[in-house]
Scaffold this active site. Structure first.
Site, short mmCIF file in Angstrom:
data_model
loop_
_atom_site.label_atom_id
_atom_site.label_comp_id
_atom_site.label_asym_id
_atom_site.label_seq_id
_atom_site.Cartn_x
_atom_site.Cartn_y
_atom_site.Cartn_z
N ASP A 304 0.83 -1.21 0.00
CA ASP A 304 0.00 0.00 0.00
C ASP A 304 0.87 1.27 0.00
O ASP A 304 1.63 1.51 0.94
CB ASP A 304 -0.89 -0.07 1.26
CG ASP A 304 -2.02 0.92 1.24
OD1 ASP A 304 -1.98 1.88 0.44
OD2 ASP A 304 -2.95 0.74 2.05
N GLY A 343 -4.99 3.34 -8.06
CA GLY A 343 -5.20 3.55 -9.49
C GLY A 343 -4.38 4.66 -10.11
O GLY A 343 -4.60 5.04 -11.26
N ASP A 364 -10.61 4.00 -1.33
CA ASP A 364 -11.23 2.96 -0.51
C ASP A 364 -12.75 2.91 -0.68
O ASP A 364 -13.42 3.94 -0.69
CB ASP A 364 -10.94 3.22 0.98
CG ASP A 364 -9.49 3.01 1.31
OD1 ASP A 364 -8.67 2.81 0.39
OD2 ASP A 364 -9.16 3.04 2.51
C1 GLA Z 1 -5.53 2.11 2.81
C2 GLA Z 1 -6.03 1.00 1.92
C3 GLA Z 1 -7.06 0.19 2.66
C4 GLA Z 1 -6.44 -0.37 3.94
C5 GLA Z 1 -5.87 0.75 4.77
C6 GLA Z 1 -5.06 0.23 5.95
O1 GLA Z 1 -6.56 3.01 3.11
O2 GLA Z 1 -6.56 1.52 0.72
O3 GLA Z 1 -7.55 -0.87 1.86
O4 GLA Z 1 -5.43 -1.29 3.59
O5 GLA Z 1 -5.01 1.58 4.01
O6 GLA Z 1 -4.47 1.25 6.68
#
Ligand code: GLA
Length: 539
Positions: A304, A343, A364
């Protein structure tokens, strides 16, 4: 000329009295005026450590800490972010109002504060192009989620803080195309901890989920990856090996347990120094972390972006993902590689080249019709050319069963994700599912469309207002056709075979009713409930 009593032939007493009154009034006026201007002349010193408690959308609380040092109209200091205590720039104070800027890569976040009594009210101004109206690409949670007001209280007069130690400079590989790792021939299926548990995931809950995936029938329906998201990380030991935190006493034992249930296990990290939730990331430790996860027995990594803009320029993103792609390959263990950078930079065109098996395409998801609708219907179209066996667009995890959408809306969520050949990562409490939710998540006929070997991501073939027909070819020569009603009232929708690429007459099976409906020559019409879906297999 009228006599105002100021002239007297004998003495000037009335004149003196009047003068005294004027002087007196003037003194009172000056006193009152000075009272009015006093606060700005001698405004309270904001120097000190201030703490605000923030309520997050998922019900969690987070502390916001500000370290402020006032010197005349200049403000210096820092802020505790999820990435550690960091200095701010452009600090200024004027009367009882202050402002400062936190910089994250190429993004500047302006904070404005107002002193009210012993409270400091702080608001975050959206950076340009990131207003509350639209979800921007880039940024966890879709980036900025609207104006928040924080109310901070001074907890000490000492503004000092310790910034994190400086990081080593980036050390990135030359760009190249990694060979296909032969994993994820169909979109990955499983369960992920974030949507439901966020920070509250721990060893005990993961074991319970493993048991429940088996007892509920989810594993046998295909949901085999049990993925631990953010907040498992502790500190690095003297050799730089990342340890889990107190919530996860023994990662190897946990992985063994999950494997003993016929499941696979996934983990989460960031190319940056910190994860989105502020835990230790893999920056400058990519190889050692990949080896650690492989030694524990992990089968899947979600990686991430989050704090990475602190260390990488936007144009270094692909190389940063390739670095971990190479590190995973070097372990020799088959590990599915899931890119999560919302993305940005047209990731679908290079995600597979850095070794990725799937990549998030948006910010998200939330357990709300509007969020699911926007991501699923509006933000995936046009990306279908990037998807195929081993390489999937990921519109984020499922919210099915989390309680804030109707049964029809969850059916649409499941139908749409399956039409999109999306990863199916449940995000609900599989220990405790209603029969309706089980029937949605474990609809074998819909799952079969998602998991079809051709791996062809659907796109809309017809639209009129809020009514849409989508179609995708399947490996057995048939087509999956979905009739979606995004509108607020039930509606009749007709799927024309010429739009859907079907040669009539064609046999139609309803994948939610589990019924053969007979042969139809040129088209098929159904009444579709508001926010609902009729999903067909047409042959
Ligand atoms: C981001 C990701 C989520 C999750 C959080 C965890 O927001 O997009 O899917 O993994 O981090 O902190």
């Amino acid at each position: 000329m009228p006599d105002f009593g100021l002239r007297s032939n004998h003495d000037n007493k009335p004149y003196k009295t009047a003068l005294r009154i004027v002087i007196c009034l003037e003194t009172v006026r000056t006193f009152l005026l000075s009272l009015f201007f006093l606060p700005s002349l001698f405004s309270a010193d904001v120097t000190g450590k201030w703490v605000a408690e923030m309520n997050l959308p998922n019900g969690d609380k987070r502390e916001q800490v500000y370290f402020l040092k006032q010197d005349g109209s200049t403000l210096t200091g820092g802020m505790r972010t999820q990435f550690g205590d960091e200095p701010f720039t452009d600090g200024a104070i004027n009367g009882d109002e202050l402002s400062f800027v936190m910089v994250n890569g190429d993004r500047r976040m302006t904070y404005k504060g107002k002193l009210e009594g012993d409270q400091l009210k702080i608001t975050l101004q959206p950076p340009p192009g990131m207003g509350p109206g639209g979800p921007p690409p880039g940024g966890a949670g879709g980036g900025f989620r609207g104006m928040r007001e924080m109310v901070a209280k001074r907890v000490s007069n000492d503004p000092s803080f310790t910034p994190p130690p400086p990081l080593p400079p980036p050390n990135l590989p030359e760009l190249k195309a990694l060979a296909d790792n032969k994993l994820a021939r169909t979109p990955p299926m499983g369960w992920n901890s974030w949507n439901l548990f966020a920070r509250r995931i721990d060893d005990k809950t993961v074991r319970e989920m493993a048991d429940a995936l088996v007892s509920s029938g989810m594993r046998d329906a295909g949901y085999v990856y049990l993925n631990i998201d953010d907040t498992w990380q502790g500190k690095r030991d003297a050799n730089g090996v990342l340890q889990p935190n107190e919530k996860f006493p023994d990662m190897k034992a946990l992985a063994d347990y999950v494997h003993s249930k016929g499941l696979k296990i996934g983990i989460y990290s960031s190319p940056g120094p910190r994860t989105c939730a502020g835990f230790e990331g893999s920056y400058a430790h990519e190889e050692i972390d990949a080896r650690t996860w492989a030694a524990w027995g992990f089968d899947y990594l979600k990686y991430d972006w989050c704090s990475a803009p602190r260390v990488y320029k936007p144009e270094q993103m692909r190389a940063a993902y390739q670095k971990m792609g190479e590190a995973l390959r070097a372990t020799g263990r088959p590990i599915i590689y899931s890119l999560c950078q919302y993305g940005q930079q047209n990731v679908g065109t290079w995600g597979a080249l850095v070794g990725g098996n799937l990549w998030r395409t948006t910010g998200d998801i939330r357990d709300q019709w509007a969020s699911m609708e926007r991501i699923g219907f509006d933000q995936q179209t046009g990306l279908e050319k990037n998807a195929g066996p081993g390489r999937w667009n990921d519109p984020d995890m499922l919210e099915i069963g989390n309680g804030h959408m109707t049964t029809a809306e969850y059916q649409t969520h499941m139908s749409l994700w399956s039409m999109l050949a999306s990863p199916l990562l449940a995000g609900n409490d599989v220990r405790n599912m209603t029969p309706e939710i089980k029937a949605i998540l474990m609809n074998k006929e819909v799952i079969a469309v998602d998991q079809d070997k051709l791996g062809h991501q659907a796109a809309p073939v017809w639209k009129e207002g809020k009514l849409e027909v989508w179609a995708r070819p399947l490996a057995d020569g048939s087509r999956a056709v979905a009739l979606f009603n995004r509108g607020d009232a039930p509606a009749k929708i007709t799927a024309r075979w010429s739009d859907a690429g079907v040669k009539g007459p064609a046999a139609v099976r309803d994948l939610w009713a589990h019924k053969d409906l007979g042969k139809f020559k040129d088209e098929f019409t159904a009444e579709v409930p508001s926010h609902g879906t009729v999903m067909l297999k047409v042959k």
